[in-house]
Design an enzyme around this catalytic site. Structure first.
Site, short mmCIF file in Angstrom:
data_model
loop_
_atom_site.label_atom_id
_atom_site.label_comp_id
_atom_site.label_asym_id
_atom_site.label_seq_id
_atom_site.Cartn_x
_atom_site.Cartn_y
_atom_site.Cartn_z
N CYS A 1 -1.96 4.88 -5.60
CA CYS A 1 -2.33 3.79 -4.65
C CYS A 1 -3.28 2.67 -5.68
O CYS A 1 -3.21 2.47 -6.32
CB CYS A 1 -4.25 4.70 -4.46
SG CYS A 1 -5.23 3.53 -3.24
N THR B 1 1.21 -0.73 -0.25
CA THR B 1 -0.48 0.29 -0.32
C THR B 1 0.82 1.28 -0.09
O THR B 1 1.82 1.39 0.99
CB THR B 1 -0.91 -0.03 1.26
OG1 THR B 1 -1.67 1.38 1.42
CG2 THR B 1 -0.25 -0.08 2.40
#
Length: 230
Positions: free
Chosen positions: A196, A83
């Protein structure tokens, strides 16, 4: 082959992509029945996301540091945090382990420099777009990072958490992202960072007039490089 320690679940939708890309790439490079040596610890994202909303990054860092410790004990040679946003707490994690963390922004920066771009647009969660922990790491390499305006940042963030993290891929949201990308290009972006790890599920290279830097793919491939010593 070094063992990759993956911290996943943020969200698991993108963690699946990491696992797929890493194993496919190892197979492509080594052939036969080869696959990656890796350990995946998938957290409960609801807990982590709650700490994000509360601004309790220290607690989130403690949770991920414990996960990293477990991966190290289990035999991981290095850590991959699956992430972008949670690289905000990378220093918390580094203090608790003796193995390296493969930083997603560093891998992405290397790709941008390789193509000799000087200005890039950044899409991601509001934390990644608005806070300094990510942008400054890229900008320290002489690369200018620009982000959408406040309204677009809010919508981009909402689509990530309310759709992509739940496995929902909407053509309406794709069109919105394409409009945001076009604005970034008009403001001088030579490339767009999909900052992202879920955005690549929605936006593809054909959706942008300039190159996309999909951090999921870049990070996963860099993990393979590290694992195979390439």
């Amino acid at each position: 082959m070094k063992t990759i320690g993956l911290i996943g679940g943020m969200s698991w939708e993108s963690s699946v992509e990491y696992y797929r890309i890493i194993n496919e790439e190892v197979k492509n490079r080594l052939g036969g029945l080869h696959s990656a040596k890796c350990l995946l610890y998938s957290v409960d994202f609801d807990e982590i996301e709650r700490y994000q909303q509360e601004g309790n990054w220290e607690k989130a860092g403690e949770v991920l540091a414990e996960v990293a410790q477990n991966l190290e004990k289990a035999g991981a040679n290095f850590i991959v945090i699956c992430t972008n946003t949670m690289h905000k707490v990378v220093h918390h994690i580094e203090q608790k382990i003796s193995i390296p963390i493969l930083h997603i922004a560093d891998a992405t920066t290397a790709q941008i420099k390789e193509q000799n771009y000087h200005t890039v647009g950044l899409l991601g969660t509001k934390y990644t777009m608005e806070q300094d922990f990510y942008k400054s790491r890229i900008e320290s390499n002489g690369i200018k990072v620009i982000v959408p305006d406040k309204h677009d940042r809010e919508v981009v963030n909402k689509i990530i958490f309310e759709e992509l993290c739940l496995g929902k891929v909407s053509s309406i949201s794709r069109e919105y992202y394409k409009q945001v990308i076009d604005k970034l290009i008009q403001n001088g972006a030579e490339g767009i960072i999909l900052g992202c790890t879920e955005i690549g599920l929605l936006v593809k290279p054909e959706d942008s007039a300039v190159p996309l830097f999909d951090t999921t793919i870049i990070h996963a491939l860099e993990a393979v490089n590290e694992s195979l010593g390439e």
